[in-house]
Design a protein around this motif. Structure first.
Motif, PDB file in Angstrom:
ATOM      1  N   GLY A  67       7.544   8.272   7.301  1.00 12.10           N
ATOM      2  CA  GLY A  67       7.649   8.566   5.879  1.00 12.10           C
ATOM      3  C   GLY A  67       6.280   8.693   5.249  1.00 12.10           C
ATOM      4  N   GLU A  68       6.277   8.888   3.961  1.00  2.07           N
ATOM      5  CA  GLU A  68       5.010   9.005   3.237  1.00  2.07           C
ATOM      6  C   GLU A  68       4.274   7.673   3.232  1.00  2.07           C
ATOM      7  OE1 GLU A  68       6.051  10.333  -0.688  1.00  2.07           O
ATOM      8  OE2 GLU A  68       6.199  12.419  -0.037  1.00  2.07           O
ATOM      9  N   ALA A  69       2.964   7.760   3.064  1.00  2.00           N
ATOM     10  CA  ALA A  69       2.139   6.568   2.938  1.00  2.00           C
ATOM     11  C   ALA A  69       1.053   6.858   1.904  1.00  2.00           C
ATOM     12  CB  ALA A  69       1.511   6.203   4.281  1.00  2.00           C
ATOM     13  N   GLU A  70       0.644   5.817   1.233  1.00  2.00           N
ATOM     14  CA  GLU A  70      -0.472   5.948   0.296  1.00  2.00           C
ATOM     15  C   GLU A  70      -1.263   4.660   0.320  1.00  2.00           C
ATOM     16  OE1 GLU A  70       1.228   4.862  -4.040  1.00  2.00           O
ATOM     17  OE2 GLU A  70       1.889   6.786  -3.247  1.00  2.00           O
ATOM     18  N   GLY A  71      -2.541   4.792   0.027  1.00  4.44           N
ATOM     19  CA  GLY A  71      -3.373   3.613   0.081  1.00  4.44           C
ATOM     20  C   GLY A  71      -4.723   3.844  -0.550  1.00  4.44           C
ATOM     21  N   TYR A  72      -5.640   2.945  -0.212  1.00  5.23           N
ATOM     22  CA  TYR A  72      -6.957   2.973  -0.817  1.00  5.23           C
ATOM     23  C   TYR A  72      -7.990   2.583   0.225  1.00  5.23           C
ATOM     24  CZ  TYR A  72     -10.523   2.424  -4.390  1.00  5.23           C
ATOM     25  OH  TYR A  72     -11.657   2.566  -5.144  1.00  5.23           O
ATOM     26  N   LEU A  73      -9.030   3.404   0.345  1.00  2.00           N
ATOM     27  CA  LEU A  73     -10.162   3.124   1.212  1.00  2.00           C
ATOM     28  C   LEU A  73     -11.184   2.360   0.374  1.00  2.00           C
ATOM     29  CD1 LEU A  73     -11.660   3.621   3.934  1.00  2.00           C
ATOM     30  CD2 LEU A  73     -12.513   5.740   2.934  1.00  2.00           C
ATOM     31  N   PHE A  74     -11.400   1.082   0.718  1.00  2.00           N
ATOM     32  CA  PHE A  74     -12.339   0.248  -0.036  1.00  2.00           C
ATOM     33  C   PHE A  74     -13.783   0.578   0.308  1.00  2.00           C
ATOM     34  CE2 PHE A  74      -8.482  -2.389   0.247  1.00  2.00           C
ATOM     35  CZ  PHE A  74      -8.220  -2.532  -1.103  1.00  2.00           C
ATOM     36  N   GLU A  95      -0.676  10.271   2.656  1.00  2.00           N
ATOM     37  CA  GLU A  95      -0.169  10.731   3.942  1.00  2.00           C
ATOM     38  C   GLU A  95       1.221  11.309   3.722  1.00  2.00           C
ATOM     39  OE1 GLU A  95      -1.706  10.708   6.750  1.00  2.00           O
ATOM     40  OE2 GLU A  95      -3.274   9.214   6.544  1.00  2.00           O
ATOM     41  N   PRO A  96       1.456  12.550   4.133  1.00  2.14           N
ATOM     42  CA  PRO A  96       2.813  13.093   4.005  1.00  2.14           C
ATOM     43  C   PRO A  96       3.722  12.519   5.089  1.00  2.14           C
ATOM     44  CG  PRO A  96       1.393  14.680   5.077  1.00  2.14           C
ATOM     45  CD  PRO A  96       0.519  13.520   4.666  1.00  2.14           C
ATOM     46  N   ALA A  97       5.012  12.547   4.852  1.00  2.00           N
ATOM     47  CA  ALA A  97       5.971  12.170   5.890  1.00  2.00           C
ATOM     48  C   ALA A  97       5.738  13.058   7.100  1.00  2.00           C
ATOM     49  CB  ALA A  97       7.393  12.334   5.376  1.00  2.00           C
ATOM     50  N   GLY A  98       5.753  12.471   8.274  1.00  2.00           N
ATOM     51  CA  GLY A  98       5.538  13.223   9.502  1.00  2.00           C
ATOM     52  C   GLY A  98       4.086  13.411   9.880  1.00  2.00           C
ATOM     53  N   ALA A  99       3.142  12.827   9.113  1.00  2.00           N
ATOM     54  CA  ALA A  99       1.721  12.975   9.443  1.00  2.00           C
ATOM     55  C   ALA A  99       1.472  12.467  10.858  1.00  2.00           C
ATOM     56  CB  ALA A  99       0.861  12.216   8.443  1.00  2.00           C
ATOM     57  N   ILE A 113      -6.292  -0.211   2.711  1.00  2.00           N
ATOM     58  CA  ILE A 113      -4.931  -0.726   2.586  1.00  2.00           C
ATOM     59  C   ILE A 113      -3.995   0.468   2.559  1.00  2.00           C
ATOM     60  CG2 ILE A 113      -4.984  -0.796   0.044  1.00  2.00           C
ATOM     61  CD1 ILE A 113      -3.370  -3.468   0.295  1.00  2.00           C
ATOM     62  N   LEU A 114      -2.826   0.308   3.171  1.00  2.00           N
ATOM     63  CA  LEU A 114      -1.869   1.402   3.259  1.00  2.00           C
ATOM     64  C   LEU A 114      -0.464   0.873   3.022  1.00  2.00           C
ATOM     65  CD1 LEU A 114      -2.144   4.445   3.912  1.00  2.00           C
ATOM     66  CD2 LEU A 114      -1.573   3.877   6.274  1.00  2.00           C
ATOM     67  N   THR A 115       0.259   1.494   2.095  1.00  2.00           N
ATOM     68  CA  THR A 115       1.670   1.206   1.874  1.00  2.00           C
ATOM     69  C   THR A 115       2.460   2.342   2.499  1.00  2.00           C
ATOM     70  OG1 THR A 115       1.289  -0.054  -0.141  1.00  2.00           O
ATOM     71  CG2 THR A 115       3.490   0.868   0.157  1.00  2.00           C
ATOM     72  N   MET A 116       3.318   2.001   3.436  1.00  2.00           N
ATOM     73  CA  MET A 116       4.051   2.994   4.208  1.00  2.00           C
ATOM     74  C   MET A 116       5.530   2.928   3.893  1.00  2.00           C
ATOM     75  SD  MET A 116       1.902   2.173   7.652  1.00  2.00           S
ATOM     76  CE  MET A 116       1.702   0.452   7.168  1.00  2.00           C
TER      77      MET A 116
END
Length: 152
Positions: A67-74, A95-99, A113-116
């Motif tokens: 699935g999609e993911a989003e996060g932050y590069l510190f 990140e799109p779903a299927g990346a 950090i990444l929320t998936m």
């Protein structure tokens, strides 16, 4: 503050990042010493959040995001396969779903950090896949944390 079992049923919580230990990622998921902190996961919920950090030259093994993911590069510098997919310094990650990431290289000391949404499929050298769900991540985190703290 939440305890190290990062599950909760209440609609809101605050977790001090330093309250969670950095634990080594599995060798099937990384090379070079990348560590993780499971910040959020709950049985039956497809969303989960993980912090990652690793030294320059380390890598996250090939994987596919269901699935999609989003996060932050510190901080740091990451490249997933091509120069146009490189991130450096502070920035938002989408990140799109299927990346599909053949190899995620940490070119500098890096933390993000990444929320998936949904599982990650880890692609093995022999062509098989290991599927990591929020529930299996919780089980791995609990196992590693018990070893880390000596509470089996």
């Amino acid at each position: 503050m939440q305890d190290v079992n990062v599950t909760w049923e209440s609609p809101g919580a605050f977790i001090h990042v330093d309250s969670q230990p950095w634990l080594p990622m599995s060798d099937s998921q990384q090379q070079g010493g990348i560590e993780w902190k499971l910040m959020y996961a709950r049985p039956g919920n497809s969303r989960w959040t993980v912090m990652y950090r690793g030294p320059a030259g380390s890598a996250i093994m090939p994987h596919i995001h269901a699935g999609e993911a989003e996060g932050y590069l510190f901080y740091g510098k990451v490249t997933t396969s091509t120069p146009e997919h490189a991130g450096s310094g502070e920035g938002f990650i989408l990140e799109p779903a299927g990346a599909h990431h053949p190899l995620t290289r940490l070119l500098e000391d890096t933390c993000f950090i990444l929320t998936m949404d949904g599982p990650i499929r880890w692609l093995q050298d022999d062509g098989s896949e290991l599927v990591q769900t929020p529930e299996s991540a919780m089980a791995e985190w609990a196992r590693q944390n018990a070893e880390h703290t000596g509470t089996h």
